[in-house]
Design a protein around this motif. Structure first.
Motif, PDB file in Angstrom:
ATOM      1  N   LEU A  20      -4.432  -8.506   1.653  1.00 12.77           N
ATOM      2  CA  LEU A  20      -3.882  -7.836   2.878  1.00 12.77           C
ATOM      3  C   LEU A  20      -3.772  -8.731   3.956  1.00 12.77           C
ATOM      4  O   LEU A  20      -2.705  -8.416   4.737  1.00 12.77           O
ATOM      5  CB  LEU A  20      -5.027  -6.721   3.381  1.00 12.77           C
ATOM      6  CG  LEU A  20      -5.190  -5.583   2.592  1.00 12.77           C
ATOM      7  CD1 LEU A  20      -6.283  -4.644   2.844  1.00 12.77           C
ATOM      8  CD2 LEU A  20      -3.708  -4.852   2.401  1.00 12.77           C
ATOM      9  N   THR A  21      -4.310  -9.833   3.960  1.00  9.35           N
ATOM     10  CA  THR A  21      -3.924 -10.605   5.159  1.00  9.35           C
ATOM     11  C   THR A  21      -2.873 -11.544   4.746  1.00  9.35           C
ATOM     12  O   THR A  21      -1.890 -11.589   5.781  1.00  9.35           O
ATOM     13  CB  THR A  21      -5.258 -12.062   5.019  1.00  9.35           C
ATOM     14  OG1 THR A  21      -6.718 -11.504   5.231  1.00  9.35           O
ATOM     15  CG2 THR A  21      -4.936 -13.004   6.118  1.00  9.35           C
ATOM     16  N   GLY A  22      -2.444 -11.797   3.453  1.00 12.84           N
ATOM     17  CA  GLY A  22      -1.278 -12.409   3.119  1.00 12.84           C
ATOM     18  C   GLY A  22      -0.190 -11.550   3.418  1.00 12.84           C
ATOM     19  O   GLY A  22       1.033 -11.721   3.783  1.00 12.84           O
ATOM     20  N   PHE A  23      -0.015 -10.188   3.124  1.00 12.22           N
ATOM     21  CA  PHE A  23       0.564  -9.146   3.435  1.00 12.22           C
ATOM     22  C   PHE A  23       1.130  -9.018   4.821  1.00 12.22           C
ATOM     23  O   PHE A  23       2.289  -8.873   5.286  1.00 12.22           O
ATOM     24  CB  PHE A  23       0.289  -7.865   2.726  1.00 12.22           C
ATOM     25  CG  PHE A  23       1.255  -6.603   3.011  1.00 12.22           C
ATOM     26  CD1 PHE A  23       2.477  -6.711   2.311  1.00 12.22           C
ATOM     27  CD2 PHE A  23       0.927  -5.655   4.072  1.00 12.22           C
ATOM     28  CE1 PHE A  23       3.195  -5.592   2.667  1.00 12.22           C
ATOM     29  CE2 PHE A  23       1.893  -4.739   4.328  1.00 12.22           C
ATOM     30  CZ  PHE A  23       3.261  -4.486   3.535  1.00 12.22           C
ATOM     31  N   VAL A  24       0.013  -8.829   5.641  1.00 15.16           N
ATOM     32  CA  VAL A  24       0.153  -8.746   7.019  1.00 15.16           C
ATOM     33  C   VAL A  24       1.002 -10.067   7.716  1.00 15.16           C
ATOM     34  O   VAL A  24       1.945  -9.807   8.482  1.00 15.16           O
ATOM     35  CB  VAL A  24      -0.920  -8.627   7.929  1.00 15.16           C
ATOM     36  CG1 VAL A  24      -0.992  -8.616   9.487  1.00 15.16           C
ATOM     37  CG2 VAL A  24      -1.533  -7.163   7.494  1.00 15.16           C
ATOM     38  N   LEU A  25       0.533 -11.288   7.226  1.00 10.87           N
ATOM     39  CA  LEU A  25       1.273 -12.474   7.678  1.00 10.87           C
ATOM     40  C   LEU A  25       2.815 -12.399   7.079  1.00 10.87           C
ATOM     41  O   LEU A  25       3.494 -12.913   7.817  1.00 10.87           O
ATOM     42  CB  LEU A  25       0.435 -13.690   7.117  1.00 10.87           C
ATOM     43  CG  LEU A  25      -0.881 -14.120   7.907  1.00 10.87           C
ATOM     44  CD1 LEU A  25      -1.730 -15.284   7.085  1.00 10.87           C
ATOM     45  CD2 LEU A  25      -0.482 -14.365   9.323  1.00 10.87           C
ATOM     46  N   ALA A  26       2.925 -11.966   6.006  1.00 12.21           N
ATOM     47  CA  ALA A  26       4.261 -11.851   5.457  1.00 12.21           C
ATOM     48  C   ALA A  26       5.221 -11.134   6.291  1.00 12.21           C
ATOM     49  O   ALA A  26       6.290 -11.384   6.735  1.00 12.21           O
ATOM     50  CB  ALA A  26       4.247 -11.665   4.141  1.00 12.21           C
ATOM     51  N   VAL A  27       4.633  -9.913   6.524  1.00 11.53           N
ATOM     52  CA  VAL A  27       5.263  -8.919   7.306  1.00 11.53           C
ATOM     53  C   VAL A  27       5.566  -9.330   8.728  1.00 11.53           C
ATOM     54  O   VAL A  27       6.751  -9.258   9.452  1.00 11.53           O
ATOM     55  CB  VAL A  27       4.797  -7.369   7.656  1.00 11.53           C
ATOM     56  CG1 VAL A  27       5.284  -6.573   8.630  1.00 11.53           C
ATOM     57  CG2 VAL A  27       4.699  -6.689   6.153  1.00 11.53           C
ATOM     58  N   VAL A  28       4.844 -10.066   9.414  1.00 13.17           N
ATOM     59  CA  VAL A  28       4.809 -10.373  10.747  1.00 13.17           C
ATOM     60  C   VAL A  28       5.684 -11.662  10.754  1.00 13.17           C
ATOM     61  O   VAL A  28       6.704 -11.773  11.689  1.00 13.17           O
ATOM     62  CB  VAL A  28       3.475 -11.069  11.543  1.00 13.17           C
ATOM     63  CG1 VAL A  28       3.851 -11.848  12.605  1.00 13.17           C
ATOM     64  CG2 VAL A  28       2.724  -9.990  11.747  1.00 13.17           C
ATOM     65  N   LEU A  29       5.809 -12.576   9.866  1.00 14.14           N
ATOM     66  CA  LEU A  29       6.757 -13.632   9.903  1.00 14.14           C
ATOM     67  C   LEU A  29       8.179 -13.092   9.240  1.00 14.14           C
ATOM     68  O   LEU A  29       8.994 -13.960   9.320  1.00 14.14           O
ATOM     69  CB  LEU A  29       6.130 -14.750   8.632  1.00 14.14           C
ATOM     70  CG  LEU A  29       4.918 -15.533   9.160  1.00 14.14           C
ATOM     71  CD1 LEU A  29       4.189 -16.076   8.027  1.00 14.14           C
ATOM     72  CD2 LEU A  29       5.304 -16.282  10.400  1.00 14.14           C
ATOM     73  N   THR A  30       8.363 -12.043   8.802  1.00 11.17           N
ATOM     74  CA  THR A  30       9.394 -11.414   8.488  1.00 11.17           C
ATOM     75  C   THR A  30      10.095 -10.624   9.935  1.00 11.17           C
ATOM     76  O   THR A  30      11.369 -10.884  10.225  1.00 11.17           O
ATOM     77  CB  THR A  30       9.431 -10.486   7.199  1.00 11.17           C
ATOM     78  OG1 THR A  30       9.024 -11.076   6.231  1.00 11.17           O
ATOM     79  CG2 THR A  30      10.770  -9.772   7.054  1.00 11.17           C
ATOM     80  N   VAL A  31       9.294 -10.075  10.534  1.00 10.28           N
ATOM     81  CA  VAL A  31       9.855  -9.152  11.701  1.00 10.28           C
ATOM     82  C   VAL A  31      10.069 -10.080  12.695  1.00 10.28           C
ATOM     83  O   VAL A  31      11.152  -9.736  13.461  1.00 10.28           O
ATOM     84  CB  VAL A  31       8.533  -8.086  12.135  1.00 10.28           C
ATOM     85  CG1 VAL A  31       9.118  -7.499  13.160  1.00 10.28           C
ATOM     86  CG2 VAL A  31       8.529  -7.028  11.097  1.00 10.28           C
ATOM     87  N   ILE A  32       9.358 -11.128  13.237  1.00  6.94           N
ATOM     88  CA  ILE A  32       9.789 -11.947  14.193  1.00  6.94           C
ATOM     89  C   ILE A  32      11.266 -12.675  14.252  1.00  6.94           C
ATOM     90  O   ILE A  32      11.901 -12.463  15.069  1.00  6.94           O
ATOM     91  CB  ILE A  32       8.664 -13.114  14.465  1.00  6.94           C
ATOM     92  CG1 ILE A  32       7.474 -12.416  14.837  1.00  6.94           C
ATOM     93  CG2 ILE A  32       9.064 -14.068  15.536  1.00  6.94           C
ATOM     94  CD1 ILE A  32       6.082 -13.154  15.068  1.00  6.94           C
ATOM     95  N   PRO A  33      11.473 -13.279  13.069  1.00  8.58           N
ATOM     96  CA  PRO A  33      12.915 -13.729  12.808  1.00  8.58           C
ATOM     97  C   PRO A  33      14.009 -12.862  12.918  1.00  8.58           C
ATOM     98  O   PRO A  33      14.860 -12.920  13.431  1.00  8.58           O
ATOM     99  CB  PRO A  33      12.889 -14.481  11.447  1.00  8.58           C
ATOM    100  CG  PRO A  33      11.459 -14.816  11.137  1.00  8.58           C
ATOM    101  CD  PRO A  33      10.709 -13.687  12.008  1.00  8.58           C
ATOM    102  N   PHE A  34      13.663 -11.578  12.285  1.00  8.59           N
ATOM    103  CA  PHE A  34      14.443 -10.211  12.384  1.00  8.59           C
ATOM    104  C   PHE A  34      14.735 -10.044  13.997  1.00  8.59           C
ATOM    105  O   PHE A  34      15.778  -9.987  14.216  1.00  8.59           O
ATOM    106  CB  PHE A  34      13.944  -9.045  11.653  1.00  8.59           C
ATOM    107  CG  PHE A  34      14.956  -7.952  11.620  1.00  8.59           C
ATOM    108  CD1 PHE A  34      16.061  -7.942  10.582  1.00  8.59           C
ATOM    109  CD2 PHE A  34      14.902  -6.872  12.109  1.00  8.59           C
ATOM    110  CE1 PHE A  34      16.757  -7.091  10.571  1.00  8.59           C
ATOM    111  CE2 PHE A  34      15.650  -5.741  12.087  1.00  8.59           C
ATOM    112  CZ  PHE A  34      16.940  -5.861  11.362  1.00  8.59           C
ATOM    113  N   TRP A  35      13.775  -9.974  14.849  1.00  8.85           N
ATOM    114  CA  TRP A  35      14.010  -9.488  16.291  1.00  8.85           C
ATOM    115  C   TRP A  35      14.643 -10.607  16.636  1.00  8.85           C
ATOM    116  O   TRP A  35      15.379 -10.335  17.692  1.00  8.85           O
ATOM    117  CB  TRP A  35      12.343  -9.230  16.631  1.00  8.85           C
ATOM    118  CG  TRP A  35      12.410  -9.409  18.174  1.00  8.85           C
ATOM    119  CD1 TRP A  35      12.917  -8.098  18.971  1.00  8.85           C
ATOM    120  CD2 TRP A  35      11.880 -10.110  18.996  1.00  8.85           C
ATOM    121  NE1 TRP A  35      12.569  -8.563  20.268  1.00  8.85           N
ATOM    122  CE2 TRP A  35      12.143  -9.687  20.278  1.00  8.85           C
ATOM    123  CE3 TRP A  35      11.203 -11.528  18.746  1.00  8.85           C
ATOM    124  CZ2 TRP A  35      11.922 -10.397  21.515  1.00  8.85           C
ATOM    125  CZ3 TRP A  35      10.930 -12.262  19.947  1.00  8.85           C
ATOM    126  CH2 TRP A  35      11.151 -11.593  21.008  1.00  8.85           C
TER     127      TRP A  35
END
Length: 128
Positions: free
Chosen positions: A30-45
């Protein structure tokens, strides 16, 4: 010693290596998943919101986030560390990274010099 004892404990020791292999916990995944989502959303933004006026700075930030995301995937999902498989996984990873960097840098170098050394008449295409 019975044949069942030999079947459950192989003499070559492979069973001991498999038992010591790192296994992820639900919290780790879950920690890896949350980090992966955050690290995807920020560049997208950053890209879609046109947050930075400088395209080069945006590109560099996106690349940095991509590299951090690769590290997150290696740690949380692939369970790579210096201790796994006696360090051979890390050695294989370092070799792979070196080969990829040589391939990318070499390709960019060749393309740059091909563009730099192109004859001036070849830059404009003239029909027939």
């Amino acid at each position: 010693m019975s044949s069942d004892a030999h079947a459950s404990h192989p003499a070559d020791g492979h069973h001991a290596i498999a038992a010591d292999a790192p296994h992820g916990s639900m919290k780790g995944y879950l920690t890896g998943f949350v980090l992966a989502v955050v690290l995807t959303v920020i560049p997208f933004w950053l890209v879609m919101g046109n947050v930075l006026d400088n395209a080069v700075a945006t590109s560099i930030l996106v690349i940095v986030f991509a590299v951090v995301q690769i590290v997150v995937h290696m740690i949380y999902f692939l369970h790579l560390d210096t201790a796994s498989e006696g360090g051979w996984n890390m050695l294989a990873l370092i070799f792979t990274v070196i080969m990829v960097v040589i391939g990318i840098v070499g390709s960019l170098w060749v393309m740059y010099h091909l563009n730099l050394n192109m004859m001036p008449g070849m830059m404009t295409a003239r029909p027939g």
